[in-house]
Enzyme design. Structure first.
Site, PDB file in Angstrom:
ATOM      1  N   LEU A  70      -4.059   0.653   3.143  1.00  0.00           N
ATOM      2  CA  LEU A  70      -4.376   2.069   3.292  1.00  0.00           C
ATOM      3  C   LEU A  70      -3.105   2.926   3.340  1.00  0.00           C
ATOM      4  CD1 LEU A  70      -7.155   1.396   5.934  1.00  0.00           C
ATOM      5  CD2 LEU A  70      -7.533   2.188   3.580  1.00  0.00           C
ATOM      6  N   PRO A  71      -3.236   4.243   3.104  1.00  0.00           N
ATOM      7  CA  PRO A  71      -2.047   5.083   2.909  1.00  0.00           C
ATOM      8  C   PRO A  71      -1.177   5.326   4.133  1.00  0.00           C
ATOM      9  CG  PRO A  71      -3.999   6.085   1.902  1.00  0.00           C
ATOM     10  CD  PRO A  71      -4.475   4.950   2.740  1.00  0.00           C
ATOM     11  N   THR A  99       1.618  -0.097   5.007  1.00  0.00           N
ATOM     12  CA  THR A  99       2.911   0.170   5.642  1.00  0.00           C
ATOM     13  C   THR A  99       2.730   1.385   6.538  1.00  0.00           C
ATOM     14  OG1 THR A  99       4.185  -0.744   3.808  1.00  0.00           O
ATOM     15  CG2 THR A  99       5.321   0.781   5.274  1.00  0.00           C
ATOM     16  N   LYS A 174       9.513  -4.566   7.481  1.00  0.00           N
ATOM     17  CA  LYS A 174       9.308  -3.813   6.239  1.00  0.00           C
ATOM     18  C   LYS A 174      10.179  -2.555   6.200  1.00  0.00           C
ATOM     19  CE  LYS A 174       7.469  -2.107   2.469  1.00  0.00           C
ATOM     20  NZ  LYS A 174       6.046  -1.817   2.234  1.00  0.00           N
ATOM     21  N   LYS A 249       8.270   7.790   2.064  1.00  0.00           N
ATOM     22  CA  LYS A 249       7.371   7.460   3.175  1.00  0.00           C
ATOM     23  C   LYS A 249       7.992   6.397   4.082  1.00  0.00           C
ATOM     24  CE  LYS A 249       3.215   4.828   4.166  1.00  0.00           C
ATOM     25  NZ  LYS A 249       2.152   3.959   3.616  1.00  0.00           N
TER      26      LYS A 249
END
Length: 295
Positions: A70-71, A99, A174, A249
Site C-alpha cells: 500500500l502507498p 514502505t 529499507k 517518499k
C-alpha cells in the site's frame, strides 16, 4: 479434479509492485484472493490467475495469510483496522510489504498481535522488474516465529529474504538502504559529469572506477549515463525503474526517522533536499537516476 493450493493468501494493493508479486504467488501454487480499488489492476490480477473480490474484507475471509502493498502508513492503518482485523481468520499471518514509517509499522504489528494474529513488516528492494520477475529482496521485521511463517510466502516473490530484527526493523533497513542509495547515486552522477567536463571519455571513466575504489551499485549496476556501462533506465529515456517520487517518499521517511532517533545525517539531508528540488522541477515521471541531468 479440483485444484489443490498450498495456501489461501489475500493480497491487498495491486499497483506496479503488488500486481507482479501477486502473480508470482499464483505461480508458486497459492490461491490468491486479490483486492484493489483499481478495476484495471483487478482485471490484470484476474488475468494472472488471482481470484478477485469487491472489498478487502471479502478477500481476507478464509485467508491463511494477508499480504499488503500500500502507498503509505495512513492507508496501511486504515486497511488493517477496517478490513483485515476481525475479517481474516484468527491466527492468520500478516505481511505488510509497504514502505512506511517505523512507528506505524510497529503500531500495526502490536495491534494485530493483540487480536491473535502474527505479523511482519517486510518492505522490498528491487523495483518493478524484480517484482514481476520474483527477484525482490525482503527486509523483514517481527518475531522469529512470525518470520518463519512468512518466509516461504516471501520466498515465492523474492530472491533474498532477510530477518532484520524485531517489529519495524524491516522498515528501518529499507529507509537506511535507500538513503544510502540516494547518496551514492548523486555522488556517481557528480563524478561522471565532472570527468566528462574535464575531457575524460565517460565509458573510460566507467571502466576505471567500476573496477577500483569508486565501485558502487549506482555506477556498476545502474549506470545513470546513457550509453555507458550496463543497460539501465538511462538507456530508455529514464523511464521505468525506481521513480523519483518513490525515492523522495523514502527520503522523507528517512529524515523523519533520523529526527526521531537524533541521528546525524548531513549527506542524507542534502540528498533529500536535492531530490525534493528535482521532483519539484517536474521530473515525477523519471527514474531517480535522472538526477544526473541536473549536472
Amino acid at each position: 479434479m479440483e485444484r489443490k493450493y498450498h495456501m489461501k493468501i489475500a493480497f491487498i494493493g495491486l499497483g506496479n509492485m503488488g500486481g507482479g508479486m501477486a502473480a508470482n504467488l499464483v505461480k508458486a501454487g497459492h490461491e490468491v484472493r486479490a483486492f484493489d480499488l483499481s478495476e484495471d489492476a483487478l482485471a490484470a490480477a484476474k488475468e494472472a490467475g488471482c481470484g478477485t473480490f469487491g472489498t478487502a474484507k471479502e478477500a481476507c475471509a478464509e485467508a491463511e495469510a494477508v499480504v499488503s502493498m500500500l502507498p503509505n502508513g495512513a492507508i496501511v492503518k486504515q486497511v488493517y483496522w477496517d478490513d483485515v482485523i476481525g475479517h481474516a481468520p484468527e491466527g492468520a499471518i500478516m505481511l505488510d510489504c509497504s514502505t512506511i514509517d517505523v512507528a506505524t509499522a510497529r503500531e500495526v504489528i502490536e495491534v494485530t498481535e493483540a487480536h491473535n494474529y502474527q505479523m511482519v513488516d517486510a518492505p522490498v528492494s528491487g523495483g518493478i522488474a524484480a517484482a514481476n520477475g520474483g527477484t525482490l529482496t525482503f527486509m523483514v521485521g517481527g518475531t522469529e516465529e512470525a518470520f518463519k511463517r512468512a518466509e516461504p510466502i516471501l520466498n515465492a516473490m523474492g530472491k533474498a529474504v532477510i530477518h532484520a530484527g524485531d517489529a519495524g526493523a524491516g522498515q528501518t533497513a529499507k529507509i537506511c538502504n535507500n538513503m544510502l542509495l540516494a547518496i551514492t547515486m548523486i555522488g556517481t552522477a557528480e563524478a561522471m559529469k565532472m570527468a566528462e567536463k574535464l575531457g575524460l571519455d565517460p565509458q573510460k571513466f566507467y571502466e576505471i572506477s567500476s573496477q577500483s575504489s569508486g565501485y558502487n551499485w549506482s555506477l556498476n549496476a545502474y549506470t545513470p549515463l546513457p550509453g555507458v556501462g550496463v543497460e539501465s533506465p538511462a538507456d530508455n529515456g529514464y523511464a521505468g525503474g525506481f521513480a523519483t517520487p518513490l525515492m523522495v517518499k523514502d527520503l522523507r521517511l528517512a529524515m523523519e526517522a533520523a529526527e526521531t532517533a537524533d541521528a546525524a545525517v548531513p549527506l542524507g539531508s542534502r540528498a533529500a533536499s536535492l531530490y525534493e528540488d528535482f521532483l519539484g522541477a517536474g521530473n515525477e515521471a523519471l527514474d531517480f537516476s535522472a538526477i544526473i541531468k541536473t549536472y
